[in-house]
Design a protein around this motif. Structure first.
Motif, PDB file in Angstrom:
ATOM      1  N   PRO A 153       0.868  -1.179   0.097  1.00 17.22           N
ATOM      2  CA  PRO A 153       0.055   0.110  -0.177  1.00 17.22           C
ATOM      3  C   PRO A 153       0.872   1.376   0.059  1.00 17.22           C
ATOM      4  O   PRO A 153       2.052   1.229   0.317  1.00 17.22           O
ATOM      5  N   PRO A 154       0.166   2.229  -0.538  1.00 22.54           N
ATOM      6  CA  PRO A 154       1.160   3.663  -0.359  1.00 22.54           C
ATOM      7  C   PRO A 154       1.503   4.051   1.042  1.00 22.54           C
ATOM      8  O   PRO A 154       0.697   3.884   1.886  1.00 22.54           O
ATOM      9  N   VAL A 176       5.634  -4.087   8.430  1.00 22.53           N
ATOM     10  CA  VAL A 176       4.249  -3.778   8.634  1.00 22.53           C
ATOM     11  C   VAL A 176       3.434  -4.799   7.594  1.00 22.53           C
ATOM     12  O   VAL A 176       3.920  -4.787   6.592  1.00 22.53           O
ATOM     13  N   ARG A 177       2.688  -5.577   8.221  1.00 22.82           N
ATOM     14  CA  ARG A 177       1.887  -6.525   7.545  1.00 22.82           C
ATOM     15  C   ARG A 177       0.597  -6.427   7.723  1.00 22.82           C
ATOM     16  O   ARG A 177      -0.284  -6.317   8.565  1.00 22.82           O
ATOM     17  N   GLY A 178      -0.282  -6.647   6.321  1.00 20.83           N
ATOM     18  CA  GLY A 178      -1.689  -6.724   6.288  1.00 20.83           C
ATOM     19  C   GLY A 178      -2.083  -8.085   5.798  1.00 20.83           C
ATOM     20  O   GLY A 178      -1.867  -8.550   4.882  1.00 20.83           O
ATOM     21  N   SER A 221      -3.620  -8.941   0.788  1.00 19.03           N
ATOM     22  CA  SER A 221      -2.554  -8.761   1.833  1.00 19.03           C
ATOM     23  C   SER A 221      -1.139  -8.170   1.348  1.00 19.03           C
ATOM     24  O   SER A 221      -0.743  -8.348   0.293  1.00 19.03           O
ATOM     25  N   PHE A 222      -0.272  -7.666   2.222  1.00 20.10           N
ATOM     26  CA  PHE A 222       0.783  -7.124   1.922  1.00 20.10           C
ATOM     27  C   PHE A 222       1.921  -7.074   3.113  1.00 20.10           C
ATOM     28  O   PHE A 222       1.507  -7.521   4.122  1.00 20.10           O
ATOM     29  N   GLU A 223       3.188  -6.858   2.807  1.00 20.52           N
ATOM     30  CA  GLU A 223       4.136  -6.629   3.822  1.00 20.52           C
ATOM     31  C   GLU A 223       5.077  -5.548   3.329  1.00 20.52           C
ATOM     32  O   GLU A 223       5.642  -5.465   2.085  1.00 20.52           O
TER      33      GLU A 223
END
Length: 157
Positions: free
Chosen positions: A36-37, A73-75, A94-96
């Motif tokens: 994400p930005p 930071v993980r989602g 999902s992101f990291e």
């Protein structure tokens, strides 16, 4: 990929051994998708803030971790079973994201509000690392030398 020659820097610096590996990791890590930005803000001299756009994520789906100077930071978005979209333009994947923290930078806390995860950072410099004046002519060596001279006199007597 461009290479950077740090030889001139190493001629005039001491103790920056980690710098080459940090620069190398930063150049390799820049291949991310951009999701994400995020923003990184300097609030004051030793205070920083990272804001990550995590619209649609709940607190329980986000995780922050600091290990060896790296903030991760993980989602993890739960599966949206049973939903049928006519158009899906909002990415709930999902992101990291990883952020290399400088020495003495500590995470103070985090807050989720209006779709932004805000991470507060502070640089806390230990007292022994702060600038101090060194008086000329008053070194511990003179004390040692004087002590050795006294021992020499006592040994000769």
């Amino acid at each position: 990929m461009a290479t950077i020659d740090l030889t001139p820097l190493y001629r005039s610096t001491i103790g920056f051994d980690r710098m080459a590996s940090i620069l190398d990791a930063a150049m390799r890590a820049d291949t991310s998708t951009g999701y994400p930005p995020y923003n990184i803000e300097a609030l004051e001299e030793n205070r920083y803030q990272i804001s990550v756009a995590v619209a649609g994520f709940e607190e329980k789906e986000l995780e922050l971790e600091v290990e060896r100077g790296v903030l991760t930071v993980r989602g993890r978005k739960a599966d949206e079973e049973g939903k049928q979209y006519l158009h899906k333009g909002i990415a709930f994947r999902s992101f990291e994201r990883k952020f290399n923290l400088a020495d003495y930078v500590q995470v103070e806390g985090a807050n989720l509000k209006n779709g932004l995860l805000v991470v507060e950072l502070r640089k806390v410099i230990p007292e022994q690392m702060k600038a101090r004046r060194i008086p000329i002519g008053e070194s511990g060596l003179r004390t040692i030398e004087a002590g050795e001279a006294n021992q020499d006199r006592q040994a000769a007597a």
